[in-house]
Design a protein around this motif. Structure first.
Motif, mmCIF file in Angstrom:
data_model
loop_
_atom_site.group_PDB
_atom_site.id
_atom_site.type_symbol
_atom_site.label_atom_id
_atom_site.label_comp_id
_atom_site.label_asym_id
_atom_site.label_seq_id
_atom_site.Cartn_x
_atom_site.Cartn_y
_atom_site.Cartn_z
ATOM 1 N N GLU A 127 11.866 7.316 5.166
ATOM 2 C CA GLU A 127 10.722 7.461 6.044
ATOM 3 C C GLU A 127 9.844 6.210 5.971
ATOM 4 O O GLU A 127 9.856 5.478 4.981
ATOM 5 C CB GLU A 127 9.914 8.700 5.648
ATOM 6 N N ARG A 128 9.072 6.024 7.021
ATOM 7 C CA ARG A 128 8.132 4.920 7.031
ATOM 8 C C ARG A 128 7.059 5.181 5.976
ATOM 9 O O ARG A 128 6.562 6.297 5.842
ATOM 10 C CB ARG A 128 7.505 4.784 8.415
ATOM 11 N N GLU A 129 6.697 4.133 5.231
ATOM 12 C CA GLU A 129 5.720 4.311 4.168
ATOM 13 C C GLU A 129 4.628 3.254 4.224
ATOM 14 O O GLU A 129 4.844 2.147 4.715
ATOM 15 C CB GLU A 129 6.410 4.254 2.783
ATOM 16 N N PHE A 130 3.493 3.615 3.703
ATOM 17 C CA PHE A 130 2.333 2.732 3.675
ATOM 18 C C PHE A 130 2.565 1.581 2.698
ATOM 19 O O PHE A 130 3.126 1.776 1.612
ATOM 20 C CB PHE A 130 1.103 3.536 3.250
ATOM 21 N N VAL A 131 2.100 0.392 3.098
ATOM 22 C CA VAL A 131 2.180 -0.780 2.221
ATOM 23 C C VAL A 131 0.765 -1.265 1.857
ATOM 24 O O VAL A 131 0.409 -1.346 0.692
ATOM 25 C CB VAL A 131 2.980 -1.908 2.885
ATOM 26 N N ALA A 132 -0.017 -1.597 2.870
ATOM 27 C CA ALA A 132 -1.354 -2.140 2.625
ATOM 28 C C ALA A 132 -2.192 -2.013 3.883
ATOM 29 O O ALA A 132 -1.649 -1.924 4.986
ATOM 30 C CB ALA A 132 -1.281 -3.600 2.196
ATOM 31 N N ALA A 133 -3.512 -2.026 3.715
ATOM 32 C CA ALA A 133 -4.418 -1.964 4.860
ATOM 33 C C ALA A 133 -5.716 -2.670 4.523
ATOM 34 O O ALA A 133 -6.060 -2.843 3.343
ATOM 35 C CB ALA A 133 -4.691 -0.513 5.261
ATOM 36 N N ILE A 134 -6.426 -3.067 5.577
ATOM 37 C CA ILE A 134 -7.711 -3.725 5.419
ATOM 38 C C ILE A 134 -8.667 -3.162 6.458
ATOM 39 O O ILE A 134 -8.317 -3.046 7.635
ATOM 40 C CB ILE A 134 -7.566 -5.261 5.551
ATOM 41 N N THR A 135 -9.861 -2.779 6.004
ATOM 42 C CA THR A 135 -10.882 -2.343 6.946
ATOM 43 C C THR A 135 -11.517 -3.600 7.527
ATOM 44 O O THR A 135 -11.926 -4.495 6.781
ATOM 45 C CB THR A 135 -11.938 -1.464 6.271
ATOM 46 N N TRP A 136 -11.597 -3.634 8.853
ATOM 47 C CA TRP A 136 -11.843 -4.909 9.519
ATOM 48 C C TRP A 136 -13.247 -5.452 9.319
ATOM 49 O O TRP A 136 -13.445 -6.639 9.122
ATOM 50 C CB TRP A 136 -11.536 -4.743 11.009
ATOM 51 N N ILE A 166 -15.606 -4.888 6.922
ATOM 52 C CA ILE A 166 -16.085 -5.239 5.583
ATOM 53 C C ILE A 166 -14.979 -5.747 4.673
ATOM 54 O O ILE A 166 -15.249 -6.147 3.542
ATOM 55 C CB ILE A 166 -16.801 -4.046 4.920
ATOM 56 N N GLY A 167 -13.752 -5.767 5.174
ATOM 57 C CA GLY A 167 -12.676 -6.412 4.439
ATOM 58 C C GLY A 167 -12.199 -5.721 3.181
ATOM 59 O O GLY A 167 -11.632 -6.363 2.296
ATOM 60 N N ILE A 168 -12.402 -4.415 3.089
ATOM 61 C CA ILE A 168 -11.890 -3.690 1.922
ATOM 62 C C ILE A 168 -10.384 -3.523 2.069
ATOM 63 O O ILE A 168 -9.893 -3.114 3.112
ATOM 64 C CB ILE A 168 -12.584 -2.329 1.781
ATOM 65 N N THR A 169 -9.671 -3.862 0.994
ATOM 66 C CA THR A 169 -8.214 -3.777 1.018
ATOM 67 C C THR A 169 -7.716 -2.614 0.166
ATOM 68 O O THR A 169 -8.326 -2.274 -0.854
ATOM 69 C CB THR A 169 -7.586 -5.081 0.520
ATOM 70 N N THR A 170 -6.624 -2.041 0.590
ATOM 71 C CA THR A 170 -5.990 -0.931 -0.118
ATOM 72 C C THR A 170 -4.490 -1.190 -0.165
ATOM 73 O O THR A 170 -3.919 -1.620 0.845
ATOM 74 C CB THR A 170 -6.264 0.400 0.602
ATOM 75 N N TYR A 171 -3.884 -0.915 -1.319
ATOM 76 C CA TYR A 171 -2.459 -1.189 -1.499
ATOM 77 C C TYR A 171 -1.732 0.038 -2.044
ATOM 78 O O TYR A 171 -2.291 0.822 -2.824
ATOM 79 C CB TYR A 171 -2.253 -2.336 -2.486
ATOM 80 N N ALA A 172 -0.468 0.155 -1.659
ATOM 81 C CA ALA A 172 0.398 1.132 -2.301
ATOM 82 C C ALA A 172 0.701 0.642 -3.711
ATOM 83 O O ALA A 172 0.764 -0.574 -3.958
ATOM 84 C CB ALA A 172 1.689 1.291 -1.514
ATOM 85 N N ASP A 173 0.903 1.563 -4.624
ATOM 86 C CA ASP A 173 1.136 1.188 -6.022
ATOM 87 C C ASP A 173 2.348 0.272 -6.178
ATOM 88 O O ASP A 173 2.355 -0.624 -7.039
ATOM 89 C CB ASP A 173 1.336 2.451 -6.878
ATOM 90 N N TYR A 174 3.369 0.465 -5.353
ATOM 91 C CA TYR A 174 4.600 -0.296 -5.534
ATOM 92 C C TYR A 174 4.499 -1.740 -5.054
ATOM 93 O O TYR A 174 5.427 -2.526 -5.244
ATOM 94 C CB TYR A 174 5.791 0.401 -4.855
ATOM 95 N N VAL A 175 3.390 -2.124 -4.429
ATOM 96 C CA VAL A 175 3.213 -3.522 -4.036
ATOM 97 C C VAL A 175 1.977 -4.136 -4.675
ATOM 98 O O VAL A 175 1.762 -5.355 -4.559
ATOM 99 C CB VAL A 175 3.149 -3.691 -2.508
ATOM 100 N N LYS A 176 1.175 -3.333 -5.339
ATOM 101 C CA LYS A 176 -0.066 -3.817 -5.929
ATOM 102 C C LYS A 176 0.227 -4.930 -6.936
ATOM 103 O O LYS A 176 1.126 -4.816 -7.765
ATOM 104 C CB LYS A 176 -0.793 -2.651 -6.595
ATOM 105 N N GLY A 177 -0.507 -6.005 -6.805
ATOM 106 C CA GLY A 177 -0.298 -7.153 -7.685
ATOM 107 C C GLY A 177 0.726 -8.148 -7.174
ATOM 108 O O GLY A 177 0.843 -9.255 -7.710
#
Length: 122
Positions: A43-52, A54-65
């Protein structure tokens, strides 16, 4: 809103790639932009996102770092810098655009790009 993703390709394990996704059209209302991926048979899965705004970033655990998402407001473009790539990162990567407030790790985005293939060889 139209999304054009680019930058995929074939890379050896441990290598890097930088994906880009340019948005055009009614881009004045952007809450967030994100990257998702879909491997064959999965299935399609989340990788990363940014709120436009204020620039807050969020990552999936498997790509963090390893992965870094960034945005260029003037160019309406979101980037995904992928480092230390592994064979399990092989997938079609999709960018997505949200006009309104949504849970940014879900697939409730309003617009999706066509996808760009990333293949990591061992």
């Amino acid at each position: 809103v139209q999304l054009q993703a680019s930058g995929g390709g074939l890379v050896q394990a441990g290598g890097s790639l930088r994906l880009s996704c340019a948005a055009s059209g009614r881009t004045f209302a952007t809450y967030a932009m994100g990257w998702f991926r879909q491997a064959p048979g999965k299935e399609r899965e989340f990788v990363a996102a940014i709120t436009w705004s204020i620039g807050i970033t969020t990552y999936a655990d498997y790509v963090k770092g390893r992965f870094i998402i960034s945005g260029d407001n003037a160019k309406n473009t979101v980037y995904l810098q992928m480092n230390s790539l592994q064979p399990e990162d092989t997938a079609v990567y999709y960018c997505a655009h949200a006009r309104r407030v949504i849970p940014i790790t879900t697939m409730k985005y309003d617009y999706w790009g066509q996808g760009t293939q990333v293949t990591v060889s061992s």
